[in-house]
Design an enzyme around this catalytic site. Structure first.
Site, short mmCIF file in Angstrom:
data_model
loop_
_atom_site.label_atom_id
_atom_site.label_comp_id
_atom_site.label_asym_id
_atom_site.label_seq_id
_atom_site.Cartn_x
_atom_site.Cartn_y
_atom_site.Cartn_z
N HIS A 248 -9.55 3.30 1.60
CA HIS A 248 -9.62 3.02 3.04
C HIS A 248 -9.17 4.11 3.78
O HIS A 248 -8.01 4.38 3.88
CB HIS A 248 -8.80 1.86 3.12
CG HIS A 248 -8.76 1.04 4.58
ND1 HIS A 248 -9.67 0.42 5.02
CD2 HIS A 248 -7.70 0.76 5.15
CE1 HIS A 248 -9.62 -0.10 5.82
NE2 HIS A 248 -8.38 0.01 6.41
N GLU B 295 -12.20 -4.25 2.75
CA GLU B 295 -12.26 -3.41 1.77
C GLU B 295 -11.77 -3.71 0.12
O GLU B 295 -10.97 -4.97 0.30
CB GLU B 295 -11.58 -2.06 2.05
CG GLU B 295 -10.08 -2.31 2.05
CD GLU B 295 -9.46 -2.97 3.30
OE1 GLU B 295 -8.07 -2.67 3.48
OE2 GLU B 295 -9.97 -3.41 4.23
N GLU C 155 -3.84 5.38 9.41
CA GLU C 155 -4.89 4.18 9.53
C GLU C 155 -4.81 3.69 11.07
O GLU C 155 -3.83 3.08 11.12
CB GLU C 155 -4.73 3.41 8.50
CG GLU C 155 -6.14 2.49 8.62
CD GLU C 155 -5.99 1.05 8.20
OE1 GLU C 155 -6.44 0.00 9.11
OE2 GLU C 155 -5.30 0.71 7.32
N PRO D 9 9.38 -2.12 8.72
CA PRO D 9 8.64 -3.22 9.20
C PRO D 9 8.07 -3.02 10.59
O PRO D 9 9.10 -2.70 11.27
CB PRO D 9 9.26 -4.37 8.56
CG PRO D 9 10.45 -3.93 7.74
CD PRO D 9 10.77 -2.50 8.05
N SER D 10 7.36 -3.76 10.72
CA SER D 10 6.89 -4.17 12.30
C SER D 10 8.07 -4.97 12.89
O SER D 10 8.41 -5.74 12.14
CB SER D 10 5.74 -4.87 12.41
OG SER D 10 5.41 -5.28 13.80
N CYS E 184 -8.12 -4.36 11.85
CA CYS E 184 -8.83 -2.78 12.28
C CYS E 184 -10.26 -2.82 11.77
O CYS E 184 -11.07 -2.22 12.27
CB CYS E 184 -8.15 -1.81 11.66
SG CYS E 184 -6.18 -1.65 12.03
N ASN E 185 -10.35 -3.70 10.76
CA ASN E 185 -12.09 -3.57 9.91
C ASN E 185 -13.07 -4.41 10.72
O ASN E 185 -14.21 -4.39 10.55
CB ASN E 185 -11.88 -4.11 8.69
CG ASN E 185 -11.26 -3.28 7.53
OD1 ASN E 185 -10.29 -2.36 8.01
ND2 ASN E 185 -11.47 -3.37 6.17
N ARG F 222 0.80 -1.09 0.00
CA ARG F 222 0.01 -0.03 0.01
C ARG F 222 0.95 1.21 -0.05
O ARG F 222 0.56 2.18 -0.73
CB ARG F 222 -0.86 -0.13 1.23
CG ARG F 222 -2.14 -0.30 1.03
CD ARG F 222 -3.08 -0.08 2.31
NE ARG F 222 -4.66 -0.29 1.99
CZ ARG F 222 -5.37 -0.74 2.96
NH1 ARG F 222 -4.82 -1.05 4.28
NH2 ARG F 222 -6.59 -1.04 2.68
#
Length: 479
Positions: A448, A442, A248, A174-175, A282-283, A158
């Site tokens: 988004h 989504e 986000e 990155p995480s 999150c969604n 993204r």
């Protein structure tokens, strides 16, 4: 066991950091890799490399930039099984869902490449004689992308795809909990011909690497996917240079189920929206409001459906619905929230504990709570796990008011066969996205974006791409 290095200016380099971060397989609690803890120097080196590469990258026609995105998509598809297994192992995503994430990521690079011939400006009629007003879309410069652990590979795309197609160079962090798949991608794209510095990957803690990337005057835009607290820290760091942010953050998605809904469809959609990646999305449907006349029937159906959810090791449980949570911290947080809900008066009618079948790993049962009220923490705060509270409502207006009574505003849904009710809800719900008679997820061509504490800016589609563009206005007077 693999040790991942930093990828800066087209090379894998050792960090100056003296410590490493251990990456665990959440299902087994075994260490599967290590990464450098990262330093401020690593972050600055990556930013400087991106800054140096940016003018040449911007000068390329967009269609040439798009060719590199297509190459990335090809590399992903050629290594799709390996990447899915890497993803599943590092974050306990069931292998089927992991494969979907990898495949959709490849599609996402191709989709954004298609915008190469659609980055458009405008010519506006001037109030003055013999003058045109031109609006040009130009890249911001250097983009920083800070990725989460729940969908690390897709969210990386993204940020990378939108940055690169619009002429920006990019630094990705990155995480620290799930960096492996992204770093394997960095290795796989080494031979596609991308100029050094165009795309960089720096691992490390948010308080060190993330903060340095966000505070730097080189950074033109920071795109973060993460928690509200992480977003607040990014805004604070970005304030020093008034750097643009696109965030986000968390969600607390309501699902409204009306008496005229297709109940089987509603139950299936709500459950799939709750147990996907063990509720760590999150969604995710985070609370359900059910019209009082069908409440008992719906709860009975919901209980049956959630009790049928299967839990297995992410990599070996091929047909499992869910697996382990990502970490012990997640299990502890969810356990505390459920216990507190019980103290507030909620009734656990399913789950509410760790499954007995596993002697290790960070597993938690699908959990259903009733007898909830709007003031409870479990209704107001994001759970981010397989826990679903249910409440009654009398009128649609009441359901909408209860849904909007929340600090978050990412996603929502309504289930009804009445067009008028659907239109009323979609026009009145204070959320960036509303799903009608379907699960919470989504599409890449949408937008988004969250409202309220769920974020600013957004991703995907035309509007997501434009997050990475400045607008330059030229007033052209002629004689």
């Amino acid at each position: 066991m693999k040790n991942y290095k930093q990828y800066i200016n087209g090379q894998f380099v050792e960090s100056k950091a003296t410590s490493v971060i251990e990456i665990l397989n959440p299902c087994t609690e075994e260490v599967i890799s290590t990464i450098s803890s990262g330093t401020v120097e690593d972050a600055n080196n990556a930013l400087e490399a991106a800054q140096q590469a940016q003018p040449q990258w911007e000068a390329l026609p967009a269609i040439q930039r798009a060719s590199f995105l297509h190459k990335m998509a090809t590399v992903i598809r050629e290594n799709r099984v390996f990447l899915a297994e890497t993803l599943s192992k590092e974050q306990a995503k069931v292998i089927g869902l992991a494969q979907i994430e990898i495949d959709v990521t490849a599609d996402y690079f191709d989709y954004n490449a298609g915008w190469a011939r659609r980055i458009e400006g405008e010519i506006i009629q001037s109030d003055r004689e013999k003058e045109h007003i031109y609006l040009h879309k130009v890249p911001i410069g250097v983009a920083v992308g800070i990725c989460p652990w729940n969908f690390p590979f897709f969210v990386m795309a993204r940020k990378v795809a939108a940055s690169l197609i619009t002429g920006n160079t990019c630094v990705i962090k990155p995480s620290s909990e799930a960096p492996n798949t992204i770093m394997e991608f960095a290795e796989l794209i080494q031979n596609i011909g991308l100029k050094p510095g165009v795309l960089n990957f720096v691992c490390g803690a948010g308080r060190t690497v993330g903060n340095a990337l966000s505070k730097s005057p080189i950074t033109g835009i920071i795109s973060l996917t993460g928690s509200v607290s992480a977003g607040q820290k990014i805004i604070e760091a970005a304030a020093e240079n008034i750097t643009k942010v696109s965030l986000e953050l968390g969600g607390k998605a309501p699902a409204i189920v009306c008496a005229d809904a297709n109940l089987e469809l509603a139950v299936n959609s709500v459950v799939s929206s709750k147990v996907i990646f063990s509720g760590q999305v999150c969604n995710c449907a985070e609370r359900v409001y059910v019209e009082d006349s069908i409440y008992d029937q719906f709860v009975e159906m919901l209980t049956k459906k959630m009790s049928d959810v299967t839990i297995e090791d992410a990599l070996t449980g091929v047909n499992a619905d869910m697996s382990s949570l990502v970490s012990k911290d997640q299990v502890d947080k969810i356990t505390e929230m459920v216990e507190f809900a019980k103290k507030e008066g909620a009734e656990v009618i399913l789950g509410g504990k760790r499954p007995e079948k596993f002697d290790r790993g960070y597993f938690y049962e699908p959990t259903l709570l009733t007898n909830c009220n709007q003031q409870m923490e479990i209704i107001q705060e994001e759970v981010f796990g397989p826990v679903l509270p249910v409440m009654k409502f009398g009128t649609l207006e009441e359901a909408i008011a209860l849904s909007n009574d929340c600090q978050f505003g990412l996603t929502s849904s309504i289930f009804s066969e009445n067009y008028n009710k659907i239109m009323q809800a979609t026009n009145s719900l204070h959320f960036g996205e509303t799903y009608v008679n379907r699960e919470h997820f989504e599409a890449i061509q949408g937008f988004h974006a969250g409202w309220k504490k769920s974020g600013v800016g957004g991703a995907d589609g035309k509007h997501g791409m434009e997050e990475y563009l400045h607008t330059r206005v030229v007033y052209a007077k002629y004689y």
